[in-house]
Scaffold this motif. Sequence first.
Motif, PDB file in Angstrom:
ATOM      1  N   TRP A   1      -4.956  -2.375   6.622  1.00  0.00           N
ATOM      2  CA  TRP A   1      -4.306  -1.718   7.755  1.00  0.00           C
ATOM      3  C   TRP A   1      -5.030  -0.450   8.198  1.00  0.00           C
ATOM      4  CZ3 TRP A   1       1.777  -1.972   7.327  1.00  0.00           C
ATOM      5  CH2 TRP A   1       2.173  -3.302   7.511  1.00  0.00           C
ATOM      6  N   HIS A   2      -5.265   0.495   7.314  1.00  0.00           N
ATOM      7  CA  HIS A   2      -5.878   1.764   7.722  1.00  0.00           C
ATOM      8  C   HIS A   2      -7.033   2.178   6.832  1.00  0.00           C
ATOM      9  CE1 HIS A   2      -1.444   1.921   8.598  1.00  0.00           C
ATOM     10  NE2 HIS A   2      -1.939   2.031   9.813  1.00  0.00           N
ATOM     11  N   GLY A   3      -7.412   1.307   5.912  1.00  0.00           N
ATOM     12  CA  GLY A   3      -8.628   1.558   5.151  1.00  0.00           C
ATOM     13  C   GLY A   3      -8.508   2.425   3.920  1.00  0.00           C
ATOM     14  N   TRP A   4      -7.298   2.746   3.493  1.00  0.00           N
ATOM     15  CA  TRP A   4      -7.203   3.477   2.238  1.00  0.00           C
ATOM     16  C   TRP A   4      -7.776   2.598   1.135  1.00  0.00           C
ATOM     17  CZ3 TRP A   4      -2.519   7.094   1.094  1.00  0.00           C
ATOM     18  CH2 TRP A   4      -2.353   7.975   2.158  1.00  0.00           C
TER      19      TRP A   4
ATOM     20  N   CYS B   1       0.828  -1.212   0.000  1.00  0.00           N
ATOM     21  CA  CYS B   1       0.000   0.000   0.000  1.00  0.00           C
ATOM     22  C   CYS B   1       0.863   1.263   0.000  1.00  0.00           C
ATOM     23  CB  CYS B   1      -0.886  -0.026   1.239  1.00  0.00           C
ATOM     24  SG  CYS B   1      -1.953   1.410   1.416  1.00  0.00           S
TER      25      CYS B   1
ATOM     26  N   CYS C   1      -7.395  -1.330   1.781  1.00  0.00           N
ATOM     27  CA  CYS C   1      -6.235  -1.845   2.510  1.00  0.00           C
ATOM     28  C   CYS C   1      -6.654  -2.260   3.921  1.00  0.00           C
ATOM     29  CB  CYS C   1      -5.142  -0.771   2.562  1.00  0.00           C
ATOM     30  SG  CYS C   1      -3.682  -1.303   3.493  1.00  0.00           S
TER      31      CYS C   1
ATOM     32  N   HIS D   1       0.291   3.989   1.317  1.00  0.00           N
ATOM     33  CA  HIS D   1       0.245   4.710   2.584  1.00  0.00           C
ATOM     34  C   HIS D   1       1.422   4.312   3.470  1.00  0.00           C
ATOM     35  CE1 HIS D   1      -1.790   5.384   6.709  1.00  0.00           C
ATOM     36  NE2 HIS D   1      -1.195   6.501   6.320  1.00  0.00           N
ATOM     37  N   GLN D   2       1.408   3.066   3.980  1.00  0.00           N
ATOM     38  CA  GLN D   2       2.502   2.630   4.858  1.00  0.00           C
ATOM     39  C   GLN D   2       2.917   1.193   4.579  1.00  0.00           C
ATOM     40  OE1 GLN D   2       1.377   3.453   8.935  1.00  0.00           O
ATOM     41  NE2 GLN D   2       1.712   5.636   8.691  1.00  0.00           N
ATOM     42  N   GLY D   3       2.682   0.742   3.355  1.00  0.00           N
ATOM     43  CA  GLY D   3       3.183  -0.569   2.957  1.00  0.00           C
ATOM     44  C   GLY D   3       2.330  -1.747   3.370  1.00  0.00           C
ATOM     45  N   GLY D   4       1.075  -1.525   3.686  1.00  0.00           N
ATOM     46  CA  GLY D   4       0.183  -2.619   4.080  1.00  0.00           C
ATOM     47  C   GLY D   4      -0.019  -3.636   2.953  1.00  0.00           C
TER      48      GLY D   4
HETATM   49  S1  FES Z   1      -0.913   0.905   4.948  1.00  0.00           S
HETATM   50 FE1  FES Z   1      -2.617   0.762   3.664  1.00  0.00          FE
HETATM   51  S2  FES Z   1      -3.995   2.198   4.470  1.00  0.00           S
HETATM   52 FE2  FES Z   1      -2.254   2.385   5.689  1.00  0.00          FE
END
Ligand code: FES
Length: 80
Positions: A44-47, A23, A42, A25-28
């Motif tokens: 992890w945080h829903g992006w 991802c 995603c 965002h932060q690699g999810g």
């Molecule tokens: S790592 Fe994917 S939404 Fe944060």
Amino acid sequence: MVGDRVIALFRSEGQLFAMDGMCAHQGGPIAEGQLQHGCVTCPWHGWQYELATGIQTINRQPLQETFEVREIDGKIELFI
Ligand code: FES
């Protein structure tokens, strides 16, 4: 894995899609995300990203790299 890249491969409504498996965002682990209405969320945080374009649905920016993919005789070809 394709070479040193993590690729997420999806089948949604009979169509294949491929995008960067990490991802933006932060690699999810985007391949573990939920599919709905042509988008993946995603875990992890829903992006959320459009499968066809990699566009992040909130800011409408193409943050997630996508790749051409096709299936011929049961084999999947990915164009990176
Ligand atoms: S790592 Fe994917 S939404 Fe944060």
